[in-house]
Scaffold this motif. Structure first.
Motif, PDB file in Angstrom:
ATOM      1  N   MET A   1     -56.669  -3.406  69.095  1.00  0.00           N
ATOM      2  CA  MET A   1     -57.977  -4.055  68.998  1.00  0.00           C
ATOM      3  C   MET A   1     -58.686  -3.725  67.696  1.00  0.00           C
ATOM      4  N   PHE A   2     -58.465  -2.489  67.203  1.00  0.00           N
ATOM      5  CA  PHE A   2     -59.167  -2.044  66.001  1.00  0.00           C
ATOM      6  C   PHE A   2     -58.200  -1.764  64.850  1.00  0.00           C
ATOM      7  N   SER A   3     -57.107  -2.514  64.799  1.00  0.00           N
ATOM      8  CA  SER A   3     -56.073  -2.257  63.799  1.00  0.00           C
ATOM      9  C   SER A   3     -56.570  -2.470  62.382  1.00  0.00           C
ATOM     10  N   ASN A   4     -57.618  -3.276  62.204  1.00  0.00           N
ATOM     11  CA  ASN A   4     -58.155  -3.531  60.868  1.00  0.00           C
ATOM     12  C   ASN A   4     -59.555  -2.972  60.691  1.00  0.00           C
ATOM     13  N   HIS A   5     -59.963  -2.060  61.578  1.00  0.00           N
ATOM     14  CA  HIS A   5     -61.307  -1.488  61.507  1.00  0.00           C
ATOM     15  C   HIS A   5     -61.255  -0.203  60.692  1.00  0.00           C
ATOM     16  N   GLN A   6     -61.914  -0.212  59.540  1.00  0.00           N
ATOM     17  CA  GLN A   6     -61.788   0.884  58.577  1.00  0.00           C
ATOM     18  C   GLN A   6     -62.122   2.244  59.174  1.00  0.00           C
ATOM     19  N   SER A   7     -63.297   2.374  59.800  1.00  0.00           N
ATOM     20  CA  SER A   7     -63.715   3.679  60.314  1.00  0.00           C
ATOM     21  C   SER A   7     -62.858   4.124  61.483  1.00  0.00           C
ATOM     22  N   TYR A   8     -62.564   3.215  62.401  1.00  0.00           N
ATOM     23  CA  TYR A   8     -61.742   3.559  63.551  1.00  0.00           C
ATOM     24  C   TYR A   8     -60.371   4.052  63.093  1.00  0.00           C
ATOM     25  N   GLN A   9     -59.774   3.337  62.157  1.00  0.00           N
ATOM     26  CA  GLN A   9     -58.456   3.732  61.677  1.00  0.00           C
ATOM     27  C   GLN A   9     -58.497   5.063  60.932  1.00  0.00           C
ATOM     28  N   SER A  10     -59.602   5.360  60.276  1.00  0.00           N
ATOM     29  CA  SER A  10     -59.750   6.632  59.590  1.00  0.00           C
ATOM     30  C   SER A  10     -59.871   7.790  60.579  1.00  0.00           C
ATOM     31  N   MET A  11     -60.531   7.524  61.720  1.00  0.00           N
ATOM     32  CA  MET A  11     -60.839   8.578  62.680  1.00  0.00           C
ATOM     33  C   MET A  11     -59.761   8.796  63.723  1.00  0.00           C
ATOM     34  N   TYR A  12     -59.155   7.730  64.210  1.00  0.00           N
ATOM     35  CA  TYR A  12     -58.408   7.798  65.462  1.00  0.00           C
ATOM     36  C   TYR A  12     -56.954   7.396  65.312  1.00  0.00           C
ATOM     37  N   LYS A  13     -56.081   8.277  65.791  1.00  0.00           N
ATOM     38  CA  LYS A  13     -54.657   8.006  65.857  1.00  0.00           C
ATOM     39  C   LYS A  13     -54.102   8.848  66.992  1.00  0.00           C
ATOM     40  N   GLU A  14     -53.282   8.244  67.816  1.00  0.00           N
ATOM     41  CA  GLU A  14     -52.755   8.954  68.976  1.00  0.00           C
ATOM     42  C   GLU A  14     -51.964  10.181  68.537  1.00  0.00           C
ATOM     43  N   GLY A  15     -52.268  11.317  69.169  1.00  0.00           N
ATOM     44  CA  GLY A  15     -51.585  12.556  68.849  1.00  0.00           C
ATOM     45  C   GLY A  15     -52.112  13.283  67.638  1.00  0.00           C
ATOM     46  N   GLU A  16     -53.164  12.764  67.004  1.00  0.00           N
ATOM     47  CA  GLU A  16     -53.715  13.372  65.794  1.00  0.00           C
ATOM     48  C   GLU A  16     -55.188  13.719  65.998  1.00  0.00           C
ATOM     49  N   LEU A  17     -55.732  14.529  65.085  1.00  0.00           N
ATOM     50  CA  LEU A  17     -57.122  14.991  65.160  1.00  0.00           C
ATOM     51  C   LEU A  17     -57.785  14.846  63.799  1.00  0.00           C
ATOM     52  N   THR A  18     -58.993  14.298  63.778  1.00  0.00           N
ATOM     53  CA  THR A  18     -59.817  14.274  62.571  1.00  0.00           C
ATOM     54  C   THR A  18     -61.135  14.983  62.854  1.00  0.00           C
ATOM     55  N   LEU A  19     -61.898  15.237  61.789  1.00  0.00           N
ATOM     56  CA  LEU A  19     -63.109  16.038  61.896  1.00  0.00           C
ATOM     57  C   LEU A  19     -64.329  15.282  61.382  1.00  0.00           C
ATOM     58  N   GLY A  20     -65.450  15.521  62.046  1.00  0.00           N
ATOM     59  CA  GLY A  20     -66.737  14.979  61.633  1.00  0.00           C
ATOM     60  C   GLY A  20     -67.792  16.068  61.687  1.00  0.00           C
ATOM     61  N   LEU A  21     -69.035  15.680  61.443  1.00  0.00           N
ATOM     62  CA  LEU A  21     -70.158  16.617  61.442  1.00  0.00           C
ATOM     63  C   LEU A  21     -71.333  16.011  62.198  1.00  0.00           C
ATOM     64  N   HIS A  22     -72.097  16.892  62.828  1.00  0.00           N
ATOM     65  CA  HIS A  22     -73.272  16.489  63.589  1.00  0.00           C
ATOM     66  C   HIS A  22     -74.516  16.695  62.726  1.00  0.00           C
ATOM     67  N   ILE A  23     -75.284  15.636  62.556  1.00  0.00           N
ATOM     68  CA  ILE A  23     -76.595  15.742  61.923  1.00  0.00           C
ATOM     69  C   ILE A  23     -77.565  16.333  62.948  1.00  0.00           C
ATOM     70  N   PRO A  24     -78.468  17.245  62.563  1.00  0.00           N
ATOM     71  CA  PRO A  24     -78.746  17.749  61.230  1.00  0.00           C
ATOM     72  C   PRO A  24     -77.693  18.745  60.723  1.00  0.00           C
ATOM     73  N   LEU A  25     -77.424  18.660  59.436  1.00  0.00           N
ATOM     74  CA  LEU A  25     -76.542  19.597  58.766  1.00  0.00           C
ATOM     75  C   LEU A  25     -77.396  20.800  58.365  1.00  0.00           C
ATOM     76  N   GLU A  26     -77.608  21.664  59.359  1.00  0.00           N
ATOM     77  CA  GLU A  26     -78.602  22.722  59.179  1.00  0.00           C
ATOM     78  C   GLU A  26     -78.410  23.768  60.272  1.00  0.00           C
ATOM     79  N   ASN A  27     -78.653  25.041  59.935  1.00  0.00           N
ATOM     80  CA  ASN A  27     -78.530  26.112  60.926  1.00  0.00           C
ATOM     81  C   ASN A  27     -79.916  26.473  61.467  1.00  0.00           C
ATOM     82  N   TYR A  28     -80.517  25.529  62.199  1.00  0.00           N
ATOM     83  CA  TYR A  28     -81.879  25.731  62.682  1.00  0.00           C
ATOM     84  C   TYR A  28     -81.942  26.488  64.004  1.00  0.00           C
ATOM     85  N   GLN A  29     -80.802  26.650  64.688  1.00  0.00           N
ATOM     86  CA  GLN A  29     -80.707  27.409  65.938  1.00  0.00           C
ATOM     87  C   GLN A  29     -81.715  26.891  66.968  1.00  0.00           C
TER      88      GLN A  29
END
Length: 319
Positions: A1-29
């Protein structure tokens, strides 16, 4: 379904892992974040190859909720659009849009506009919500949010993807009219949590599943149950699993992992091993929240980018 979707293809592949970050990029505790230097840090994260920036859908500060409960302070879609405008290809993830608190037709207009302006960069996480203060502030019934979630999702998808849909629901009616702008592709839609639904419903709905932070053993059980629920209903195509993780990255690269609130305190080498475990159990994308870090966010992002991310790179680096 998402074979031509740039972000989906960058993020998701069966058996593989990619990394992202949660905003805020800050150690506010446990304080409210300052939101300083978010654009510059987001651009740095993009340059290293993090695939996605994730934002939360929070309206009110609620001291009774148990954390600052303000998300990134700014509205999730307005600030998210600003982040998209200041970066080139990193995806924007919503974790998650609270469907009962947003009229589905208005939300359809908003996300369709973002998709039109920034094609293939939105990953739409959706949820039923859990912050009572936001429900009360908007006069929305909290106990029935599961029913509202299902009805809102149905309305949202008809408005987004059907041409001149016929809709008659609690949210309104559409007859002889259609949403603009018209989408050229589906927006990847990930259900967050159980959304007050039966597990077999989760097994067949949504383009993927996002669940809360757990250790590898318990998360493995959750992923297995979700995939088995899909198999029971002959839903066999790959759908990715995503999760957040609070991270306190220590300076000693060989320090073993110690559990903290919703994540781990750990050195980078042991983090690489831990991420390998999550990859093996079926986590396809994991995004770090630096809220509980003891070190400045820029230092942590740099260390992750230089030493950890190369082990879990985006799938279409040259895309």
């Amino acid at each position: 379904m998402f074979s031509n979707h740039q972000s989906y293809q960058s993020m998701y592949k069966e058996g593989e892992l990619t990394l992202g970050l949660h905003i805020p990029l800050e150690n506010y505790q446990m304080k409210a974040p300052t939101m300083a230097n978010q654009i510059e840090l987001a651009q740095t994260a993009e340059a290293y190859g993090f695939t996605t920036l994730w934002l939360r859908d929070v309206i009110l500060e609620d001291p009774l909720f148990g954390d600052p409960a303000v998300g990134q302070i700014h509205d999730i879609l307005i600030f998210g659009t600003h982040l998209l405008s200041q970066t080139k290809k990193i995806a924007l993830g919503t974790s998650a849009l609270v469907l009962p608190l947003r009229h589905p037709l208005r939300l359809a207009k908003e996300v369709a506009t973002i998709e039109a302006l920034f094609p293939e960069r939105l990953i739409m996480g959706i949820s039923s919500g859990d912050r009572r203060a936001d429900f009360q502030g908007l006069g929305v019934d909290h106990p029935s949010r599961g029913i509202q979630f299902r009805e809102s999702l149905s309305y949202l998808e008809k408005a987004l993807y059907e041409h001149y849909p016929k809709i008659d629901s609690r949210y309104g009616q559409i007859q002889q009219a259609t949403l603009v702008p018209k989408l050229e592709r589906r927006i990847p839609t990930m259900i967050t949590g159980v959304a007050q639904q039966e597990f077999d419903w989760l097994g067949v709905h949504g383009d993927g599943w996002m669940y809360y932070p757990q250790g590898p053993i318990r998360q493995s059980e959750a992923i297995k149950a979700w995939r088995e629920s899909a198999a029971r209903q002959n839903h066999t195509e790959f759908r990715p699993f995503s999760m957040p993780m609070h991270l306190d990255l220590v300076e000693d690269p060989d320090e073993d992992a110690t559990p903290i609130r919703l994540g781990f305190k750990v050195g980078r080498n042991k983090l690489i091993e831990l991420l390998g475990l999550y990859k093996d159990i079926g986590v396809n994308h994991l995004f770090f929240a630096l809220f509980d870090s003891q070190r400045p966010a820029d230092e942590v992002i740099q260390e992750l980018g230089e030493f950890v991310l190369p082990h879990f790179p985006p799938h279409n680096v040259n895309g």
